[in-house]
Each structure stands twice: as structure tokens, then as C-alpha cells.
Scaffold this motif. Structure first.
Motif, PDB file in Angstrom:
ATOM      1  N   ASP A   1      42.620  40.868  30.281  1.00 32.07           N
ATOM      2  CA  ASP A   1      42.714  39.788  31.279  1.00 32.07           C
ATOM      3  C   ASP A   1      42.746  40.373  32.696  1.00 32.07           C
ATOM      4  O   ASP A   1      42.087  39.859  33.611  1.00 32.07           O
ATOM      5  CB  ASP A   1      43.987  38.958  31.052  1.00 32.07           C
ATOM      6  CG  ASP A   1      43.922  38.135  29.763  1.00 32.07           C
ATOM      7  OD1 ASP A   1      42.839  38.060  29.151  1.00 32.07           O
ATOM      8  OD2 ASP A   1      44.958  37.567  29.373  1.00 32.07           O
ATOM      9  N   ALA A   2      43.525  41.435  32.868  1.00 30.04           N
ATOM     10  CA  ALA A   2      43.676  42.023  34.203  1.00 30.04           C
ATOM     11  C   ALA A   2      42.360  42.657  34.668  1.00 30.04           C
ATOM     12  O   ALA A   2      41.986  42.519  35.839  1.00 30.04           O
ATOM     13  CB  ALA A   2      44.794  43.068  34.195  1.00 30.04           C
TER      14      ALA A   2
ATOM     15  N   LEU B   1      39.334  41.838  33.739  1.00 28.20           N
ATOM     16  CA  LEU B   1      38.402  40.761  34.046  1.00 28.20           C
ATOM     17  C   LEU B   1      38.720  40.165  35.420  1.00 28.20           C
ATOM     18  O   LEU B   1      37.829  39.939  36.247  1.00 28.20           O
ATOM     19  CB  LEU B   1      38.482  39.700  32.955  1.00 28.20           C
ATOM     20  CG  LEU B   1      37.333  38.723  32.942  1.00 28.20           C
ATOM     21  CD1 LEU B   1      37.017  38.303  31.505  1.00 28.20           C
ATOM     22  CD2 LEU B   1      37.630  37.490  33.765  1.00 28.20           C
ATOM     23  N   ALA B   2      40.005  39.939  35.653  1.00 31.12           N
ATOM     24  CA  ALA B   2      40.421  39.381  36.945  1.00 31.12           C
ATOM     25  C   ALA B   2      40.071  40.340  38.083  1.00 31.12           C
ATOM     26  O   ALA B   2      39.566  39.925  39.139  1.00 31.12           O
ATOM     27  CB  ALA B   2      41.925  39.101  36.925  1.00 31.12           C
ATOM     28  N   LEU B   3      40.312  41.612  37.851  1.00 38.67           N
ATOM     29  CA  LEU B   3      40.037  42.620  38.876  1.00 38.67           C
ATOM     30  C   LEU B   3      38.535  42.703  39.166  1.00 38.67           C
ATOM     31  O   LEU B   3      38.113  42.764  40.335  1.00 38.67           O
ATOM     32  CB  LEU B   3      40.574  43.987  38.423  1.00 38.67           C
ATOM     33  CG  LEU B   3      40.316  45.176  39.341  1.00 38.67           C
ATOM     34  CD1 LEU B   3      40.907  44.955  40.729  1.00 38.67           C
ATOM     35  CD2 LEU B   3      40.893  46.466  38.729  1.00 38.67           C
TER      36      LEU B   3
ATOM     37  N   ASN C   1      36.292  40.438  38.802  1.00 41.50           N
ATOM     38  CA  ASN C   1      35.903  39.215  39.506  1.00 41.50           C
ATOM     39  C   ASN C   1      36.322  39.285  40.973  1.00 41.50           C
ATOM     40  O   ASN C   1      35.563  38.921  41.883  1.00 41.50           O
ATOM     41  CB  ASN C   1      36.594  38.053  38.792  1.00 41.50           C
ATOM     42  CG  ASN C   1      36.049  36.713  39.173  1.00 41.50           C
ATOM     43  OD1 ASN C   1      34.844  36.545  39.276  1.00 41.50           O
ATOM     44  ND2 ASN C   1      36.933  35.763  39.386  1.00 41.50           N
ATOM     45  N   GLU C   2      37.516  39.787  41.196  1.00 36.56           N
ATOM     46  CA  GLU C   2      38.043  39.898  42.558  1.00 36.56           C
ATOM     47  C   GLU C   2      37.255  40.938  43.356  1.00 36.56           C
ATOM     48  O   GLU C   2      36.965  40.735  44.539  1.00 36.56           O
ATOM     49  CB  GLU C   2      39.538  40.247  42.462  1.00 36.56           C
ATOM     50  CG  GLU C   2      40.296  40.206  43.767  1.00 36.56           C
ATOM     51  CD  GLU C   2      40.475  41.586  44.360  1.00 36.56           C
ATOM     52  OE1 GLU C   2      40.795  41.653  45.540  1.00 36.56           O
ATOM     53  OE2 GLU C   2      40.280  42.600  43.647  1.00 36.56           O
TER      54      GLU C   2
ATOM     55  N   ILE D   1      30.180  36.605  33.551  1.00 36.79           N
ATOM     56  CA  ILE D   1      31.431  36.531  32.783  1.00 36.79           C
ATOM     57  C   ILE D   1      31.318  35.429  31.725  1.00 36.79           C
ATOM     58  O   ILE D   1      31.666  35.604  30.560  1.00 36.79           O
ATOM     59  CB  ILE D   1      32.631  36.270  33.716  1.00 36.79           C
ATOM     60  CG1 ILE D   1      32.856  37.470  34.637  1.00 36.79           C
ATOM     61  CG2 ILE D   1      33.883  35.947  32.933  1.00 36.79           C
ATOM     62  CD1 ILE D   1      33.866  37.230  35.760  1.00 36.79           C
TER      63      ILE D   1
END
Lengths: 322, 322
Positions: free
Chosen positions: B111-112, B114-116, B118-119, B137
């Protein structure tokens, strides 16, 4: 609260229909999981806040559902992964998704909802919206990780607790409010004010959630009473008890929380003392201060329905009993 | 292949350093998982493709690491969730993350990351990059879901197989190439050509992966020989065998794949027939056609180092033995 209630009644059908349409387009393996979590009675606070800030900042269009609902789907995605990782049995009084659909379907549905939420925000072709969502996703992931890390090594450190509730709850509510302002093309000062409202409201929201956990019977919240304590989660009512009651053995409590070895009678003692010391109510008092801070952030907005509803929404966060 | 090798040797240190710096900023609970998967010997094909298309389309800046590396992190995020859901024991010859760090840490690290990722893409403030990442994604999540659904209900349907490898592999490689073009401010036609290169190359890449699974001993690929068959995955070598060899009992095979009940001797028979019928080599032949299609997509680019390296990269996909 009449305006708030009317606003929800007026806007929720279209929001729920939009969520339903999007969920129906997901692949068969995860569609039912998505519909289960979306349909499990969420309050839709996040999409309503996005809409309210868009309206408050002068947005008059109708193309707000994708960005508003993206926040709800992000929230749903985190619930799916959280409940699986926590081995939670219930979510909003219903069986948790992983128990109904299995771990593979639940993890993948979380991934799919997160991806869908992100994609819905990107549909606008507005870099600011994508940036806000990306930050919101990142901060929520970090908040979740910090919460789990905290539960593996619990302390009675109030600053750490505040950091965690900001990360796991308040940042996404801040994001919802900022997205509304950004959709309306607000200035950065206006967006910051919307964000500050959301952040303070989010903190109050989680404080009330943590207060309710020590206060209400299962039937209203859908969660067992004192569930956080039994799961080893340190929240403010417990921190307040430990700050004020020197007779309790903190080290033994922290060990019990960490190892999941608190006995029924130890839990009962703590629940009783939290009740007797009114620490649930005192947690609400702290929430009330954040609600006031949130409402102060609305000062720069033009009077009108959105501001009236936002104020009532802030008050409702405080007075809700489930 | 000299230019390709030199390009990787020149660019990889900065890419790896960037990945390392980003991973080091993650929370302690997931940092080690992220570093484990990032450091486990990925080929960095995706970031290099992003850089090559940026350069091929005239980008001369140095601010390409965040977008290039975001594709690698997305890929890493999917590997973490995939390996957990597949109960995989090995990844690139090393113990899979969930076995080293535990399920909670692995899911949250996915999750982290993927979030990173994207960011990192959103840092540019370019709506097109955020849109491309959001689509990438989403498509990768859908591909993964479809693959798992297919494994629960396997068939020898070649179209379905192609859909799945496009979703789970080729779309993200397409995304990597499109992001490079978009970073360079390419026209939509130029971006589409980059995307078509990536899509065809990605298909070839996965076909070769699936061919290698039936061809190489563990030491080279880091995977057990015939691992896909033993895991119940239907890939092209098996589909080709079933299309050409009428003596095999298809229904019994599909049942065995679905139920995970193929015996050692049944697996051995199939592996032998795949080898005798050269179906691994025939899968490579199909990959070769996609590599040619990919190379044709480079026709519109100005001659220079990026095009030379892209052509060699396309050829390398085909000739690699691990």
C-alpha cells in the motif's frame, strides 16, 4: 440540524448511485466486496464535505461526483485492508469483508478501490486534484502503518496518539475539504482554510469515535464495547485514565495491551474506571475544542447554505451517539 | 548490445540511489520490506524505458527520476501483494517478503509503495502524468484480479490468456513509455507510438517469462522449473501443447490445475511433452512477432542513442535467459 439533514437527504441518493455505478464496473472477483463495503452504511461525510466546500467556494457545476466519491472509495479501501490486518470480525455491525469473501478478494478489492478512487480524481485533468489525492492516499497509508506500529509497541504518549489519529483519519477529511475547494478553483489561502476545517473536524471525529468505543453498547456503533481496549489499541480515554489515576499499574497495562493478554477482569476494571472517571466524556470535551477550531476556519466564507450546513456538520460530529 | 549495456551501467546507479532514498523515508514498519523488494534484483526496465522515451522525445532535463522510479515502485507494490496472495515462497530467488517480514508488514508496504509511486508522479504538477499513472495503477490492479480469477477457473482460451498478460504486465510497461513521452511534452500521436511500443514489448516480455518458466532451471530464473504449471497457471506453452496434442485429456488437466491436484508424474509428463514439442521455443517465436511490432513503433523517432538502445532493449527481451 434541519439544514444538515435536508442536505444529506437531497445529495445522498446521487452520491450513492454514483458509487454503485462505479462499483458495478469492477471485475466480478472484487465487485461484491466493493459493494459490500460501500453499502455497509458509511456516513458519506467525506463526499458531502467535498461538495460543501466546492459550493462554499462558488462551484455551481454538477461534475463533482467523481472527486467527491473518490474520497469515500479511498476510505472504503483502507477499511478493507485494515479489517483484514486487524482480524476484525465486524464492520459497522456487519461481518467484515474478509470473513464473507475471503482474503484474496478483500485485499484485491482494497487495491482496486484505491486505484479507482485515484483514477476518478484524475478524470478532471487537474494537476492540483491529483496532487491532493496522491498526498491523501500517502498520508492515510502512513497513518495506518503508524497505528499498527503503535499497537505493536503501545505507549501512553498523547502526542504519538494525536499523530496517529491525524494520519489515519484527519488527513483524509482534510483532503476531502481541500478537493472541494480545489474543484471550485479556490486560492491557496481558501484551500488552506478548507483544509484546516477538515483537519480539525477529522481530529474531533476520531476523538468522538474513540470516546464512543468506551461508551456505547454494540447495538448503536456496531462495535463491541471497549473493543479498542480488547484489541490492544491505546486511545485518549485510556491515556486520560492513566494520566489521572496513579493507582493503576501502567507497565503491566502496556504489557497486557502489547501481548493481548489482558484478562476479562482487568478489562472490566479499566472499563469501569473509565466510566467512573468520565474519561469518555472528557475525550468528547477535547473533541469539542477541535470542533470550535474547525468552525473558526469558516469565517472567510460567504454566508449561505454550505456554511450553515458545514457548521451543523461540525456540531453533529460532536453530538453523534454512533 | 553494447549500447544497451552501457546505458544501463550509466543510468542505473542514479535510479537505484533515488529508489533507495525514497524507500529510506518510509516508516520503519514497512521500510525494510520496501528495501527488500526494491533491492531484490529487479531489472529496472520500466524506469529505463521512461527515461529512454523522454530522451527520444527531446527531454534534456534531469528531473526524470521521480516519474521513472514511480513505475518501478508500482511494479514492486504489485509483487508484494501478488506473492502474499499466491503464497509464493520465492521472488527472484530470494525468500518472498511475507515470509521474511510477515503479512501485515507486506500488505502495508505494498500500500505504501503504491501510494509513494502515485505521489512521486504527482510531484510534477502535470495532469497528464497523474492521469497516466492513475490508469496504469487501475489497469494493473484489474490485470492482477483477472489473473487470479482465471486461476480459479482456468481455461485453454488463448484470447483470455492474452487479455491477462496485457493487464498484468504490458499495460504498466505501456504506461512507463507513455510517461516518458508525456514528461517530454510529446504530442498525443507521439505518446501513442511510445505506448504501442511499450504494450507490444510488454506482451513479448511476459510471453518470454512464461516460456522461461518451462525452460530454465531454478538457478537462472530464481523460480522452480514448471512453477506456473504446479501453481495452476495456464500460460501459452501449455495452451500450445493442448492445441497441438490431441492425445492429452484437457478436462482432466483443467480440473487438476483448478484443484491443485496434478500429481508429480502428471506434471512431469506435461513438462516433457512441452519440451519435446518445443512449445517454450514456439512461445518465444510469438514473442518475437511482438518485438518486431514494438520496433516498428520507433520509426517516427529521430535517430540517436535512445532509439538504438530501445531497439537493443526490445531484442534483449527476446534473447534473455532469465
Amino acid at each position: 440540524m434541519n439544514e444538515l439533514l435536508r442536505y444529506f437527504q437531497r445529495e445522498l441518493p446521487a452520491i450513492n448511485e454514483f458509487l454503485d455505478t462505479e462499483a458495478n464496473q469492477l471485475n466480478g472477483l472484487v465487485k461484491d466486496v466493493a459493494k459490500h463495503i460501500i453499502g455497509s452504511g458509511g456516513k458519506r461525510i467525506r463526499p458531502i464535505l467535498t461538495l460543501l466546500f466546492a459550493r462554499a467556494q462558488g462551484y455551481t457545476g454538477t461534475d463533482y461526483h467523481a472527486i467527491a466519491c473518490s474520497l469515500e472509495l479511498l476510505h472504503s479501501a483502507t477499511l478493507l485492508h485494515d479489517d483484514f490486518l486487524d482480524d476484525a470480525e465486524l464492520r459497522r455491525g456487519k461481518a467484515a469483508s474478509h470473513l464473507v469473501f475471503g482474503r484474496t478478494e478483500t485485499i484485491l478489492a482494497g487495491d482496486a478501490l484505491l486505484a479507482l478512487a485515484n483514477e476518478m480524481g484524475a478524470r478532471y485533468g487537474k494537476a492540483r486534484l491529483s496532487w491532493l489525492l496522491a498526498r491523501g492516499i500517502m498520508e492515510t497509508a502512513v497513518g495506518e502503518i503508524e497505528e499498527i506500529e503503535f499497537s505493536k509497541n503501545p505507549s501512553l504518549d498523547r502526542d504519538r496518539y494525536m499523530e496517529i489519529i491525524i494520519g489515519k483519519t484527519a488527513k483524509l477529511i482534510e483532503c476531502a475539504c481541500r478537493c472541494g475547494a480545489a474543484l471550485a478553483g479556490a486560492t491557496s489561502e481558501q484551500e488552506d482554510a478548507a483544509g484546516a476545517f477538515g483537519l480539525n473536524l477529522g481530529i474531533a471525529f476520531q476523538l468522538v469515535d474513540d470516546a464512543l468505543d468506551y461508551a456505547s453498547p454494540t447495538s448503536e456503533t456496531g462495535k463491541p464495547e471497549g473493543g479498542d481496549l480488547k484489541e490492544g489499541k491505546v486511545t485518549l480515554p485510556l491515556i486520560l485514565l492513566m494520566e489521572e489515576d496513579a493507582t493503576l499499574d501502567r507497565e503491566s497495562l502496556l504489557r497486557g495491551l502489547k501481548e493481548g493478554s489482558l484478562s476479562e477482569s482487568e478489562c472490566h476494571t479499566i472499563l469501569t474506571r473509565v466510566r467512573e472517571g468520565r474519561f469518555s466524556e472528557k475525550t468528547r470535551d477535547e473533541a469539542a475544542a477541535y470542533v470550535e477550531k474547525a468552525k473558526a476556519c469558516l469565517d472567510g466564507l460567504a454566508p449561505g447554505e454550505p456554511v450553515v450546513v458545514l457548521k451543523q456538520a461540525a456540531d453533529f460530529v460532536l453530538t453523534r451517539t454512533k
